[in-house]
Design a protein around this motif. Structure first.
Motif, PDB file in Angstrom:
ATOM      1  N   ILE A   9       0.816  -1.227   0.012  1.00  0.00           N
ATOM      2  CA  ILE A   9       0.229   0.023   0.002  1.00  0.00           C
ATOM      3  C   ILE A   9       0.765   1.398   0.043  1.00  0.00           C
ATOM      4  O   ILE A   9       1.855   1.327   0.804  1.00  0.00           O
ATOM      5  CB  ILE A   9      -0.962   0.146   1.331  1.00  0.00           C
ATOM      6  N   ALA A  47       0.901   1.371  -9.360  1.00  0.00           N
ATOM      7  CA  ALA A  47       1.965   1.016 -10.521  1.00  0.00           C
ATOM      8  C   ALA A  47       1.806   1.887 -11.869  1.00  0.00           C
ATOM      9  O   ALA A  47       2.854   2.249 -12.297  1.00  0.00           O
ATOM     10  CB  ALA A  47       1.794  -0.361 -10.770  1.00  0.00           C
ATOM     11  N   PHE A  48       0.689   1.863 -12.306  1.00  0.00           N
ATOM     12  CA  PHE A  48       0.522   2.788 -13.286  1.00  0.00           C
ATOM     13  C   PHE A  48       0.885   4.477 -12.973  1.00  0.00           C
ATOM     14  O   PHE A  48       1.344   4.992 -14.135  1.00  0.00           O
ATOM     15  CB  PHE A  48      -0.977   2.618 -14.001  1.00  0.00           C
ATOM     16  N   ARG A  49       0.692   4.824 -11.985  1.00  0.00           N
ATOM     17  CA  ARG A  49       0.927   5.949 -11.518  1.00  0.00           C
ATOM     18  C   ARG A  49       2.342   6.117 -11.489  1.00  0.00           C
ATOM     19  O   ARG A  49       2.896   7.156 -11.980  1.00  0.00           O
ATOM     20  CB  ARG A  49       0.385   6.480 -10.267  1.00  0.00           C
ATOM     21  N   PHE A  68       8.107   9.537 -24.900  1.00  0.00           N
ATOM     22  CA  PHE A  68       8.033   9.216 -23.332  1.00  0.00           C
ATOM     23  C   PHE A  68       6.751   9.934 -22.759  1.00  0.00           C
ATOM     24  O   PHE A  68       6.149   9.161 -21.807  1.00  0.00           O
ATOM     25  CB  PHE A  68       9.215   9.543 -22.825  1.00  0.00           C
ATOM     26  N   ILE A 126       4.693   4.103 -12.912  1.00  0.00           N
ATOM     27  CA  ILE A 126       5.265   3.911 -14.279  1.00  0.00           C
ATOM     28  C   ILE A 126       5.243   5.171 -15.178  1.00  0.00           C
ATOM     29  O   ILE A 126       6.058   5.760 -15.749  1.00  0.00           O
ATOM     30  CB  ILE A 126       4.715   2.790 -14.924  1.00  0.00           C
ATOM     31  N   GLY A 127       3.943   5.829 -15.120  1.00  0.00           N
ATOM     32  CA  GLY A 127       3.723   7.200 -15.510  1.00  0.00           C
ATOM     33  C   GLY A 127       4.798   8.209 -15.315  1.00  0.00           C
ATOM     34  O   GLY A 127       5.259   8.964 -16.014  1.00  0.00           O
ATOM     35  N   LEU A 128       5.129   8.263 -13.951  1.00  0.00           N
ATOM     36  CA  LEU A 128       6.110   9.173 -13.342  1.00  0.00           C
ATOM     37  C   LEU A 128       7.445   8.927 -14.016  1.00  0.00           C
ATOM     38  O   LEU A 128       7.996   9.814 -14.392  1.00  0.00           O
ATOM     39  CB  LEU A 128       5.991   9.196 -11.908  1.00  0.00           C
ATOM     40  N   GLU A 166      -9.791   1.742  -5.481  1.00  0.00           N
ATOM     41  CA  GLU A 166     -10.029   1.227  -3.934  1.00  0.00           C
ATOM     42  C   GLU A 166      -8.910   1.740  -3.259  1.00  0.00           C
ATOM     43  O   GLU A 166      -7.670   1.423  -3.260  1.00  0.00           O
ATOM     44  CB  GLU A 166     -10.002   0.247  -3.877  1.00  0.00           C
ATOM     45  N   LEU A 190       8.165   7.199 -16.844  1.00  0.00           N
ATOM     46  CA  LEU A 190       8.102   7.766 -18.211  1.00  0.00           C
ATOM     47  C   LEU A 190       7.906   9.150 -18.356  1.00  0.00           C
ATOM     48  O   LEU A 190       8.817   9.898 -19.115  1.00  0.00           O
ATOM     49  CB  LEU A 190       6.933   7.192 -19.071  1.00  0.00           C
ATOM     50  N   ALA A 197       3.731   8.465 -20.567  1.00  0.00           N
ATOM     51  CA  ALA A 197       3.536   8.623 -19.339  1.00  0.00           C
ATOM     52  C   ALA A 197       2.216   9.107 -19.189  1.00  0.00           C
ATOM     53  O   ALA A 197       1.368   8.525 -18.351  1.00  0.00           O
ATOM     54  CB  ALA A 197       4.270   9.960 -19.136  1.00  0.00           C
ATOM     55  N   VAL A 237      -8.408   1.860 -14.058  1.00  0.00           N
ATOM     56  CA  VAL A 237      -8.344   0.675 -13.178  1.00  0.00           C
ATOM     57  C   VAL A 237      -8.937   1.020 -11.619  1.00  0.00           C
ATOM     58  O   VAL A 237      -9.049   2.470 -11.533  1.00  0.00           O
ATOM     59  CB  VAL A 237      -6.723   0.443 -12.746  1.00  0.00           C
ATOM     60  N   PRO A 238      -9.202   0.354 -11.166  1.00  0.00           N
ATOM     61  CA  PRO A 238      -9.747   0.185  -9.626  1.00  0.00           C
ATOM     62  C   PRO A 238      -9.083   1.278  -8.938  1.00  0.00           C
ATOM     63  O   PRO A 238      -7.911   1.214  -8.679  1.00  0.00           O
ATOM     64  CB  PRO A 238     -10.192  -1.021  -9.075  1.00  0.00           C
ATOM     65  N   PRO A 289      -3.560  -2.316  -9.210  1.00  0.00           N
ATOM     66  CA  PRO A 289      -2.888  -1.951 -10.379  1.00  0.00           C
ATOM     67  C   PRO A 289      -2.931  -0.120 -10.036  1.00  0.00           C
ATOM     68  O   PRO A 289      -2.002   0.288 -10.918  1.00  0.00           O
ATOM     69  CB  PRO A 289      -4.096  -1.790 -11.350  1.00  0.00           C
ATOM     70  N   ALA A 290      -3.491   0.375  -9.220  1.00  0.00           N
ATOM     71  CA  ALA A 290      -3.639   1.931  -9.181  1.00  0.00           C
ATOM     72  C   ALA A 290      -2.371   2.502  -9.106  1.00  0.00           C
ATOM     73  O   ALA A 290      -1.967   3.603  -9.979  1.00  0.00           O
ATOM     74  CB  ALA A 290      -4.564   2.217  -8.314  1.00  0.00           C
ATOM     75  N   ALA A 338      -3.831   4.791 -15.068  1.00  0.00           N
ATOM     76  CA  ALA A 338      -3.980   4.870 -13.512  1.00  0.00           C
ATOM     77  C   ALA A 338      -5.187   5.384 -12.980  1.00  0.00           C
ATOM     78  O   ALA A 338      -5.687   4.668 -11.784  1.00  0.00           O
ATOM     79  CB  ALA A 338      -2.722   5.335 -12.892  1.00  0.00           C
ATOM     80  N   LEU A 367      -3.453   3.672  -1.966  1.00  0.00           N
ATOM     81  CA  LEU A 367      -3.561   2.617  -2.917  1.00  0.00           C
ATOM     82  C   LEU A 367      -2.763   1.562  -2.995  1.00  0.00           C
ATOM     83  O   LEU A 367      -1.545   1.665  -2.697  1.00  0.00           O
ATOM     84  CB  LEU A 367      -3.705   3.470  -4.254  1.00  0.00           C
ATOM     85  N   ARG A 368      -3.153   0.337  -3.493  1.00  0.00           N
ATOM     86  CA  ARG A 368      -2.411  -0.715  -3.586  1.00  0.00           C
ATOM     87  C   ARG A 368      -1.414  -0.598  -4.839  1.00  0.00           C
ATOM     88  O   ARG A 368      -1.702   0.252  -5.880  1.00  0.00           O
ATOM     89  CB  ARG A 368      -3.252  -2.092  -3.775  1.00  0.00           C
ATOM     90  N   ASP A 400      -1.125   8.367  -1.060  1.00  0.00           N
ATOM     91  CA  ASP A 400      -0.828   8.817  -1.863  1.00  0.00           C
ATOM     92  C   ASP A 400      -0.554  10.527  -1.446  1.00  0.00           C
ATOM     93  O   ASP A 400      -1.540  10.961  -0.809  1.00  0.00           O
ATOM     94  CB  ASP A 400      -2.019   8.992  -2.876  1.00  0.00           C
ATOM     95  N   SER A 459      -0.275   6.226 -19.281  1.00  0.00           N
ATOM     96  CA  SER A 459      -0.059   5.508 -18.013  1.00  0.00           C
ATOM     97  C   SER A 459      -0.753   6.176 -16.990  1.00  0.00           C
ATOM     98  O   SER A 459      -1.567   5.465 -16.129  1.00  0.00           O
ATOM     99  CB  SER A 459       1.520   5.290 -17.593  1.00  0.00           C
ATOM    100  N   VAL A 460      -0.643   7.409 -16.768  1.00  0.00           N
ATOM    101  CA  VAL A 460      -1.276   8.111 -15.698  1.00  0.00           C
ATOM    102  C   VAL A 460      -2.774   8.172 -15.932  1.00  0.00           C
ATOM    103  O   VAL A 460      -3.636   8.061 -15.040  1.00  0.00           O
ATOM    104  CB  VAL A 460      -0.695   9.613 -15.505  1.00  0.00           C
TER     105      VAL A 460
END
Lengths: 452, 314
Positions: free
Chosen positions: A26, A251-253, B70, A255-257, B88, A259, B74, B85-86, A248-249, B81, A244-245, A29, B77-78
């Motif tokens: 976890i 990880a994508f944030r 890139f 990875i986005g950072l 929660e 990139l 990004a 995706v959920p 998926p939430a 995110a 957030l875990r 954020d 991906s954001v």
């Protein structure tokens, strides 16, 4: 494919509970938690671009006559180090892009570490049990500064040579043993031989990066073990972590950072010129240029060397403490010692031995926040002295006058800043008690006020 | 200051306003479309990067293409995110970190190692001594890193009668050195890389000289020579301040561009400002029969930054 590899690994190393635990990790954020991540991703970019650069760079002081693409320097005698860096900039396609991106990444890397350090200190995240990780982080900052210095000393252009001359003088200024340490590092008197540039190269491309990578792993392992700290808020206590875990939430944030950091560094490297070594020309010990500025993270050391009055300890015919020692070594050692000691000092001053997983906002601890601002003010004024010569040219305030103003300000301003910031924090804290800020809980037990 | 603190408080406080999780809504088709477009842009930028590389390798275009590739990735991906995706929020208890009973167990296990020892302290002392000696022995290879500092830092190529030459190796005629001029010079037939080689040659009107008695004949015709290496931090002294209006400007001085140590020319290199703590070493000059500059001896002090024995043997 991912499902199959999870099963493949489970049937061989029984890793699925670890995978599950990792995916469930976890992350509370908050934007200020991203500063450390930015530093991490800069390191990734530094390693990737750095590996590319090693395929072209020649760590050698052997002399050659330049006959490359950059016409103004044709016919000049220079070292292989400088020649190969020129070729990286003018001969090899995309070489300049990668070289400039590497240099920008170094500047952003250290800036992100410094911002992260401020976040950690202003929010009390260095308190037990995270004091141990604050020490790891501080060590990485010190190593990053040395690594950056080693990096821009490699190309053997005029600026890097001037920086090395100062580094050599600071080494010589170590009390009593300095001369032997200096000539030991350089393999003789400055500017040294091939031996020296080989040593500098291996320190820059292998030794320090490996140590930093190991410390990053340790830093993250400790975080995972203790779990992230978090700000106060609904449902958040010292005993839990809310967020957030990873999957998926988060990880994508993240990875986005990563990139985004990479993208911005490439844009900087492609569009904004940095360290145009061809303009300075090759280094010779008898050459120097006026108005030279090092990378920003060395500005505080340059400033300290300049602010120091011309004192030196002479005993008989011996010189136990040469002048460069004060600004070049004693000053950064004291600053870093203070950073290392800060967690223990605060614990001693407040008598607060408890474990803290909830963070403070700066106004929660007026004395701590005031002390941090005072410390930053002192460093900032010393840093300013590093550019006093540029200010003298652009604003026409005499350099000598500026140095005297800054000498006085370095002693007086931090004290003033301390009292102002402390008063402001106390006021803010009182206000927020009377009219709680939105989302701010004042339930009994959720308030801890170290340093107040 | 108050404003900055308020801003900090506001920013730091922002993360705490997040509302608790709500049940997941239906698929967000707009966001999905946006992500797909962004990924297409990544492909486009990547192809552009390859094309720019093949075409002429323009650094700006390469940087733009790969940077935007890139950044679009990004963005995708954001966006994924936050919209796909959920979202929660989860709560987890922290591990107990301070279980002292476990520490006691570990210590007890460790202590078993010395259960049978009768002279524990003596053994420990011997082991510490052995470790120290071994570590000390292993320091010796480090001595090979460099020569003895005293040997290399005491070398100077300047002798009485050594000709002063310019960068190209040509002798310097005193008549060619104009008042107010500044040039770099070297000892003839010596390495220019040596810190004690380079000197600056400057000329001021002879009546302005204020040299001490023992240096009276070191500046023929007002021509002076000083080490070019700053005694503070080893940079090359590359600034010569020569006043064009004597009434309003300070006297002639040599200035180091690194930390602005300032040395008076007229009195033989005394420091007037800055962090240098020793005067700039002066090289005695004289003229040979042909009117060319030659050294009248070695420097007045040791060249280069300060160290333990810098003021000895000169």
């Amino acid at each position: 494919m991912i499902k199959r590899s999870v099963r493949f690994l489970e049937s061989r190393v029984g890793s699925s509970s670890l995978v599950k635990k990792t995916l469930d990790y976890i992350f509370p954020d908050h934007w200020s938690f991203l500063l450390g991540e930015i530093a991490l991703y800069c390191f990734v970019v530094l390693v990737a671009t750095g590996i590319y650069l090693t395929f072209f760079f020649e760590p050698s002081y052997a002399r050659v006559v330049y006959d490359g693409a950059y016409a103004p320097l044709r016919g000049r005698t220079m070292t292989e180090a400088y020649r190969s860096t020129l070729d990286l900039s003018y001969r090899w396609r995309a070489g300049l892009l990668i070289r400039q991106t590497h240099h920008w990444a170094a500047n952003v890397f250290i800036a992100a570490i410094v911002m992260h350090l401020f976040r950690v200190f202003l929010t009390g995240a260095f308190r037990k049990p995270r004091d141990i990780n604050a020490w790891v982080g501080t060590t990485m900052l010190a190593l990053a500064v040395v690594e950056g210095y080693a990096g821009y000393s490699l190309p053997d252009d005029l600026l890097s040579g001037m920086g090395l001359a100062i580094g050599y003088s600071v080494a010589l200024s170590i009390p009593v043993a300095g001369a032997w340490i200096g000539t030991g590092i350089w393999g003789g008197e400055f500017p040294g031989s091939d031996t020296f540039v080989d040593r500098l190269f291996i320190v820059h491309v292998l030794i320090i990066p490996v140590v930093i990578a190991a410390l990053i792993s340790l830093h993250l392992a400790i975080i995972v073990r203790q779990k992230h700290s978090q700000f106060r808020g609904p449902g958040r206590t010292e005993r839990n972590v809310v967020g957030l875990r990873l999957w998926p939430a988060y990880a994508f944030r993240s990875i986005g950072l990563m990139l985004a950091v990479t993208g911005v560094l490439f844009l900087l490297g492609g569009l904004i010129q940095i360290n145009p070594i061809w303009q300075w020309g090759p280094f010779e010990p008898y050459l120097a240029t006026n108005g030279a500025q090092p990378d920003w993270y060395l500005g505080w050391l340059l400033g300290a060397l300049r602010l120091m009055p011309g004192w030196e300890l002479h005993v008989g015919s011996y010189t136990p403490i040469p002048n460069a020692f004060f600004g070049g070594l004693l000053f950064p050692l004291v600053a870093f010692a203070l950073l290392y000691l800060w967690p223990s000092l605060e614990r001693r001053l407040t008598g607060d031995e408890a474990r803290h997983d909830l963070l403070d906002v700066p106004s929660d601890a007026p004395r701590r926040t005031a002390a941090i601002f005072a410390f930053a003010t002192f460093l900032g004024i010393v840093f300013l002295a590093g550019s006093a010569d540029r200010i003298a040219v652009q604003v026409h305030i005499s350099y000598v006058l500026q140095i005297w103003i800054l000498r006085v300000a370095a002693l007086v301003l931090p004290v003033a800043v301390y009292y102002v910031v402390r008063a402001v924090c106390v006021e803010l804290r009182e206000e927020s008690r009377i009219t709680p800020v939105e989302g701010r809980l004042l339930e009994p037990g959720s308030q801890s006020e170290p340093g107040s | 200051v108050k404003w900055i603190v308020s801003l900090l408080v506001l920013l730091l406080g922002r993360g705490r306003r997040k509302a608790p999780a709500v049940p997941e809504p239906a698929p967000d088709r707009t966001a999905e479309t946006l992500v797909i477009w962004l990924l297409l842009l990544v492909m486009l930028c990547s192809i552009a990067f390859a094309a720019f590389y093949v075409h002429d390798g323009n650094t700006q275009l390469l940087g733009l293409a790969i940077g935007f590739a890139f950044l679009c990735a990004a963005g995708a991906s954001v966006l994924a995110a936050s919209r796909l995706v959920p979202q929660e929020e989860h709560v987890e208890t922290r591990p107990v970190l301070d279980d002292q009973a476990k520490a006691d167990e570990a210590i007890a296990t460790y202590s078993q190692g010395s259960a049978r020892l009768s002279r524990k302290r003596l053994l420990l002392t011997a082991a510490t001594g052995a470790g120290g000696a071994l570590a000390g022995a292993l320091v010796f290879p480090a001595l090979s890193l460099g020569p003895n500092a005293v040997d290399v830092l005491s070398v100077s190529p300047w002798r009485d009668g050594r000709r002063v030459v310019d960068e190209a190796g040509r002798p310097i005629l005193a008549a060619d050195v104009a008042v107010g001029s500044f040039r770099t010079a070297f000892p003839e037939h010596a390495s220019k890389e040596l810190l004690s080689s380079p000197v600056v040659i400057v000329r001021i009107p002879e009546r302005e000289l204020a040299l001490s008695d023992d240096r009276r004949d070191w500046a023929p015709g007002g021509i002076l020579a000083f080490s070019k290496i700053c005694p503070h931090a080893g940079c090359a002294i590359s600034l010569f301040r020569y006043p064009s209006f004597e009434d309003t400007e300070p006297s002639p001085a040599l200035v180091c561009p690194c930390h602005y140590s300032t040395f008076s020319v007229a009195d033989g290199g005394s420091r007037t400002f800055g962090p240098a703590a020793r005067p700039l070493p002066q090289l005695p000059l004289r003229l040979d029969e042909g009117g060319q500059l030659v050294a009248g001896g070695d420097f007045s002090g040791r060249v280069g930054p300060s160290w333990w024995k810098v003021r000895q043997g000169t």
